[in-house]
Write an enzyme that holds these catalytic residues in place. Structure first.
Site, short mmCIF file in Angstrom:
data_model
loop_
_atom_site.label_atom_id
_atom_site.label_comp_id
_atom_site.label_asym_id
_atom_site.label_seq_id
_atom_site.Cartn_x
_atom_site.Cartn_y
_atom_site.Cartn_z
N HIS A 103 0.85 -1.19 0.00
CA HIS A 103 0.00 0.00 0.00
C HIS A 103 0.89 1.25 0.00
CE1 HIS A 103 -2.41 -3.24 1.67
NE2 HIS A 103 -3.50 -2.57 1.34
N LEU A 155 -8.34 -2.98 10.89
CA LEU A 155 -8.50 -1.55 11.11
C LEU A 155 -9.28 -1.24 12.38
CD1 LEU A 155 -9.08 -0.40 7.44
CD2 LEU A 155 -7.02 -0.18 8.82
N ILE A 200 -10.07 8.37 0.74
CA ILE A 200 -10.01 7.24 -0.20
C ILE A 200 -9.95 5.93 0.56
CG2 ILE A 200 -8.63 6.08 -1.99
CD1 ILE A 200 -10.00 8.58 -3.03
N HIS A 243 -4.08 3.00 -3.48
CA HIS A 243 -4.32 2.54 -2.10
C HIS A 243 -3.66 1.21 -1.81
CE1 HIS A 243 -6.42 0.68 1.29
NE2 HIS A 243 -6.74 1.91 1.68
N SER A 296 -21.89 -9.99 37.61
CA SER A 296 -22.07 -11.35 37.10
C SER A 296 -20.75 -12.07 36.89
CB SER A 296 -22.85 -11.32 35.78
OG SER A 296 -24.17 -10.86 35.98
N GLU A 323 -17.47 -4.74 24.47
CA GLU A 323 -16.55 -5.90 24.39
C GLU A 323 -15.45 -5.70 23.36
OE1 GLU A 323 -20.16 -7.83 26.31
OE2 GLU A 323 -19.84 -6.34 24.70
N PHE A 383 -20.16 -13.86 24.37
CA PHE A 383 -19.82 -12.58 23.77
C PHE A 383 -18.36 -12.48 23.34
CE2 PHE A 383 -23.52 -11.08 26.50
CZ PHE A 383 -24.42 -11.29 25.47
N HIS A 409 -27.69 -16.45 24.47
CA HIS A 409 -26.69 -16.26 25.52
C HIS A 409 -25.98 -17.56 25.90
CE1 HIS A 409 -28.39 -12.31 25.82
NE2 HIS A 409 -27.71 -12.00 26.91
#
Length: 670
Positions: free
Chosen positions: A31, A122, A193, A268, A389, A416, A443, A479
């Site tokens: 790049h 990213l 861009i 790019h 919890s 998270e 999660f 869950h």
């Protein structure tokens, strides 16, 4: 001599650009656009403002630099080479993106000294930067004295449009604004861009106003291509704002200097091509052949070596004085900087007997964390708004908040994604801090990228995951984790531990605390479990061990292998089977990874190859277990989503009862 048409600073900036152009061209991959556009802001930062020592990349009080837009990594490699880091030579630049090169396709902290964190996905880099800034703030509040400011460095980040689009950056930057992290300064390469083309295809928000809403100090440098003084002034103004993190929007031209591809997505993510490289050299008046840096530019850049030595020498004098005047605090910080643990720290780990009342391993985890907090001042962490919890609150401490950075309870909020990347940043700060982050096991789906990066980056984070099976009950399939444990076991260099009782929970933390270069994920139960005869801290650190067996290996008919909350089912089933004359071994396997690290002799002693009849019992997906039960074995598993019901009902319906374990073992035995 400096070319008549270029000032010394222009020569230096163009040296960065053309090293990037030439490296990408030689690799035919990479790049080039970002390094070409961001070279001016990077030059101002590295040449005029940042404190670092090229000859000691790990100098403790260095300013941290993170290239969150990691695809533009030739920018960073060029800077490391030009400023005199031994880790990147001109030959390394020529080996960009090649096998085992120190200049890989994205910055990797474990490959290239001078690279602080591994970036590429990213948004992760800026979120790591929040973690590093939190670590600096915590250490400064904890160790600095009115007359000695020992911990005093900035965290600088260059991020791009893609970083600002990814949700993880928003979570982390929102928290950074709440915390008022004044030594976090982000330079936003505003070049409009992305790979698809102009960002206005999908991204037209006012990023500056968003960051102002987060609580950041925001500035805009309208000409990031040539106005070096404006960039410099903006950074100085950002440093003067001590109660807010700063975003400096620097508008640049991607691929600056390329006459035909600048300001387009063509520059790019691919090499310019031979014709465009030639045209760019002509357009920029760059008369030097590929990979050649003008002597005057290299000489100027190398002034960083002498500057860095002076910075470190000044700090070392401060450190010597600190050790003399504040010996107790200095001893703690010195130990942490070496990555050493205090002698006898593990003596505080709770131990249990079968006579102790049954309890959820999440509760036992909370007891361990609070015991460790008293002997490990480097322990710091919290939960994604689930501390009651997850049982992760350190009762002896207060909350890490703006103006109270010395405290160790981190309040991440329902974030998270951000929590994961922030914990990685804290671990990679290089100060010996041991971060932990907690949520429900299901999660981990939100934060898998961060968990993967902790493993890739050798970041010793402790991931505390509770509510680890369908036994959590009525919340139902959204869950209830099913595939999560096997999918996490599939991540290289991540140690997953699912303890069966209090001793194994203590053992899980012993393994995690001692593993400073490997992350550990501990999966914990919501429901109460009995404390088992034969379990121990030491056995847990081996990954698997014989929990009960009254027969020599040659007489064993079947091995029951359990993990976590299902081990006690195996123990009780074995008693019933033995009462019927069956010869049964029970193996507790809290961690496949720790077990695989043992010697072949030990593994054979636990799971003799001669015993083919093996039954694995784990409340989750069967994926991956075939390597332990083979063609003649089986598993009691769940290969569908869970169900909303009381936890004990869900377990029964899915076959997690002693009677079913007995029945399935008998089925194996024929």
């Amino acid at each position: 001599m400096v070319a008549a048409t270029q000032s010394l600073e222009e020569l230096c900036i163009n040296s960065i650009r053309f090293l990037a152009i030439d490296a990408v061209e030689k690799a035919n991959s990479g790049h080039p656009g970002l390094p070409m556009g961001a070279a001016p802001m990077a030059f101002v930062l590295w040449d005029r403002l940042m404190r670092y020592n090229p000859k000691n990349p790990q100098w403790f009080n260095r300013d941290r630099f993170i290239l969150s837009a990691g695809h533009g990594c030739m920018l960073q490699y060029a800077l490391l080479y030009l400023t005199g880091y031994d880790s990147v030579t001109i030959d390394d630049i020529k080996q960009f993106r090649q096998w085992e090169s120190k200049t890989p396709g994205h910055p990797e902290n474990f490959m290239t000294p001078g690279v602080e964190v591994t970036t590429g996905p990213l948004g992760q880099g800026i979120a790591n930067g929040v973690g590093i800034a939190m670590a600096e703030a915590h250490l400064a509040a904890k160790f600095n004295k009115p007359d000695i400011e020992l911990v005093d460095h900035y965290t600088y980040v260059i991020l791009g449009d893609g970083c600002n689009m990814e949700g993880v950056s928003g979570e982390a930057c929102s928290l950074a604004g709440h915390l008022g992290l004044g030594k976090l300064i982000a330079l936003y390469d505003d070049n409009h861009i992305s790979i698809d083309g102009s960002t206005d295809l999908a991204f037209t928000e006012d990023v500056g106003k968003r960051f102002e809403a987060y609580g950041w100090h925001v500035q805009h440098v309208e000409n990031g291509n040539t106005d070096l003084d404006a960039i410099h002034k903006a950074i100085e103004q950002a440093k003067a704002v001590t109660d807010k993190p700063s975003l400096i929007k620097v508008t640049t031209t991607i691929g600056y200097g390329s006459p035909n591809k600048a300001n387009s997505h063509d520059v790019h993510g691919s090499a310019l091509g031979a014709d465009e490289v030639k045209a760019t050299r002509e357009h920029m008046g760059w008369e030097y052949p590929e990979f050649e840096v003008p002597e005057d530019a290299l000489k100027h850049f190398h002034k960083a070596v002498d500057r860095g030595a002076k910075y470190e020498e000044q700090w070392n004098s401060l450190w010597t004085r600190y050790q003399s005047e504040y010996a107790e605090e200095a001893a703690v910080l010195a130990r942490m900087m070496k990555g050493e643990l205090p002698e006898g720290w593990d003596k505080v780990l709770p131990t249990y007997t079968p006579e102790d009342k049954k309890d959820a391993t999440r509760n036992q985890s909370g007891k361990v964390l609070n015991a460790l907090a008293g002997v490990l001042p480097e322990l710091i962490g919290g939960s994604a708004d689930l501390a009651p919890s997850n049982k992760t609150l350190l009762k002896s401490d207060k909350d890490f908040q703006k103006g109270a950075y010395e405290n160790r309870n981190l309040r991440f909020g329902v974030r998270e994604h951000g929590m994961g990347a922030i914990c990685n940043g804290i671990a990679l700060h290089g100060s010996g801090l041991i971060p932990y982050g907690a949520t429900f096991l299901v999660f981990t789906d939100y934060m898998r990228a961060s968990i993967r990066l902790s493993a890739l980056s050798n970041a010793g984070v402790i991931w505390v995951m509770t509510h680890d099976s369908v036994a959590l009950g009525e919340d139902g399939p959204t869950h209830q984790p099913i595939e999560h444990i096997p999918s996490l076991r599939a991540i290289p260099d991540l140690v997953v531990i699912r303890p069966a009782d209090g001793n194994e929970t203590s053992g899980a933390y012993k393994a995690a605390i001692e593993s400073r270069d490997t992350p550990t994920l501990i999966a914990l139960s919501r429901q109460g479990l009995p404390n088992l005869a034969g379990s121990s801290i030491e056995n847990t650190t081996k990954g698997a061990y014989v929990l009960s067996c009254g027969n020599p290996p040659e007489e064993i008919e079947v091995i029951l292998i359990g993990t976590g909350s299902e081990v006690h089912l195996c123990v009780n089933a074995a008693e019933k089977l033995r009462a019927e004359g069956k010869k049964v071994r029970v193996v507790s396997m809290p961690s496949c990874e720790l077990f695989e690290a043992q010697s072949d002799e030990y593994k054979e002693s636990v799971l003799p190859a001669s015993v083919k009849k093996r039954l694995v019992v784990e409340a989750g997906s069967s994926f991956g277990w075939c390597r332990y039960f083979g063609a003649e074995g089986a598993s009691i598993s769940i290969d569908r989503f869970g169900a909303s019901a009381p936890g004990n009902v869900a377990l029964e319906k899915f076959g997690y009862t002693v009677d079913n374990v007995v029945a399935q073992a008998k089925k194996l035995l024929g």
